[in-house]
Design a protein around this motif. Structure first.
Motif, mmCIF file in Angstrom:
data_model
loop_
_atom_site.group_PDB
_atom_site.id
_atom_site.type_symbol
_atom_site.label_atom_id
_atom_site.label_comp_id
_atom_site.label_asym_id
_atom_site.label_seq_id
_atom_site.Cartn_x
_atom_site.Cartn_y
_atom_site.Cartn_z
ATOM 1 N N THR A 1 -20.023 -40.909 -19.434
ATOM 2 C CA THR A 1 -21.458 -40.632 -19.279
ATOM 3 C C THR A 1 -21.673 -39.524 -18.258
ATOM 4 O OG1 THR A 1 -21.663 -42.286 -17.521
ATOM 5 C CG2 THR A 1 -22.233 -43.003 -19.759
ATOM 6 N N ILE A 2 -22.839 -38.903 -18.364
ATOM 7 C CA ILE A 2 -23.357 -38.006 -17.331
ATOM 8 C C ILE A 2 -24.882 -38.045 -17.468
ATOM 9 C CG2 ILE A 2 -23.338 -35.890 -18.706
ATOM 10 C CD1 ILE A 2 -22.326 -34.424 -16.133
ATOM 11 N N ALA A 3 -25.556 -38.034 -16.342
ATOM 12 C CA ALA A 3 -27.017 -38.107 -16.351
ATOM 13 C C ALA A 3 -27.611 -36.870 -15.693
ATOM 14 C CB ALA A 3 -27.482 -39.355 -15.610
ATOM 15 N N VAL A 4 -28.785 -36.480 -16.169
ATOM 16 C CA VAL A 4 -29.556 -35.378 -15.595
ATOM 17 C C VAL A 4 -30.966 -35.900 -15.346
ATOM 18 C CG1 VAL A 4 -30.409 -33.025 -15.926
ATOM 19 C CG2 VAL A 4 -28.231 -33.713 -16.977
ATOM 20 N N SER A 5 -31.440 -35.730 -14.113
ATOM 21 C CA SER A 5 -32.805 -36.142 -13.779
ATOM 22 C C SER A 5 -33.365 -35.186 -12.739
ATOM 23 C CB SER A 5 -32.826 -37.576 -13.255
ATOM 24 O OG SER A 5 -32.008 -37.717 -12.116
ATOM 25 N N VAL A 6 -34.684 -35.135 -12.626
ATOM 26 C CA VAL A 6 -35.307 -34.287 -11.613
ATOM 27 C C VAL A 6 -34.904 -34.818 -10.242
ATOM 28 C CG1 VAL A 6 -37.499 -33.513 -10.618
ATOM 29 C CG2 VAL A 6 -37.286 -33.744 -13.081
ATOM 30 N N TYR A 7 -34.404 -33.931 -9.375
ATOM 31 C CA TYR A 7 -34.066 -34.354 -8.013
ATOM 32 C C TYR A 7 -35.362 -34.664 -7.271
ATOM 33 C CZ TYR A 7 -32.667 -34.441 -3.200
ATOM 34 O OH TYR A 7 -32.492 -34.834 -1.911
ATOM 35 N N ASN A 8 -35.406 -35.813 -6.590
ATOM 36 C CA ASN A 8 -36.654 -36.295 -5.991
ATOM 37 C C ASN A 8 -36.752 -36.123 -4.471
ATOM 38 O OD1 ASN A 8 -34.920 -38.246 -5.068
ATOM 39 N ND2 ASN A 8 -35.832 -39.917 -6.235
#
Length: 179
Positions: free
Chosen positions: A73-80
């Protein structure tokens, strides 16, 4: 037993696969962190739908065997902007956080991580991110050197008990280097 030459399909995980994803992530975290997972980590793993599947500009990409078994797996999300040692480094919504990059132990060093990263990179570029941010720990097998090899630069080495290193990839510079 998995074999390194097994065909792999790299694609975004489907919302119908949440339970499979969460089980895989929990299993990998327990393996990599010697069974010591904080309540915050459990909460994050159990809320993958809200974190990776529903928000715009977020995704969780999986490496699947042709049988459907999830092996990476690898995830991408907006850095918060939640991490104090790099607080304010990125303008809002310009940095994607790369996380949850795990490969089944028997398939590590077979190119799956690179395939996952390339897919995450394509996603980040299409979502108009300017930077990729991640943090890793030097004790994790292959992680730190993998990210260096893929163009990430160290922004902060906390030199703490967890060997935490914060890294980034400037996408404009990275793409410019590839042209």
């Amino acid at each position: 037993m998995l074999i390194k030459d097994t065909p792999i399909i790299i694609r975004p995980a489907k919302i119908s696969e949440i339970e499979t994803v969460e089980n895989f992530l929990l299993q990998q975290c327990k393996l990599l962190y010697n069974g010591e997972i904080s309540p915050n980590q459990y909460q994050d793993l159990e809320q993958s739908q809200a974190k990776y599947f529903l928000p715009e500009r977020h995704t969780l990409i999986g490496a699947f065997l042709t049988t459907g078994q999830l092996v990476g797996t690898i995830a991408v999300s907006v850095y918060n902007d939640r991490i104090s040692c790099i607080k304010g480094r990125y303008a809002p919504h310009t940095a994607a956080e790369i996380g949850r990059c795990y490969i089944s132990p028997e398939l590590r060093r077979s190119g799956i991580g690179s395939q996952l990263f390339n897919s995450a990179l394509d996603f980040a570029l299409s979502a108009n991110y300017k930077f990729l941010y991640l943090h890793t720990h030097k004790f994790l097998p292959g992680g730190f050197n993998f990210w260096l090899k893929n163009g990430f630069k160290i922004t902060v080495d906390e030199e703490d008990i967890h060997q935490t290193v914060h890294m980034e990839l400037d996408l404009a510079a990275f793409i410019g280097d590839k042209i």
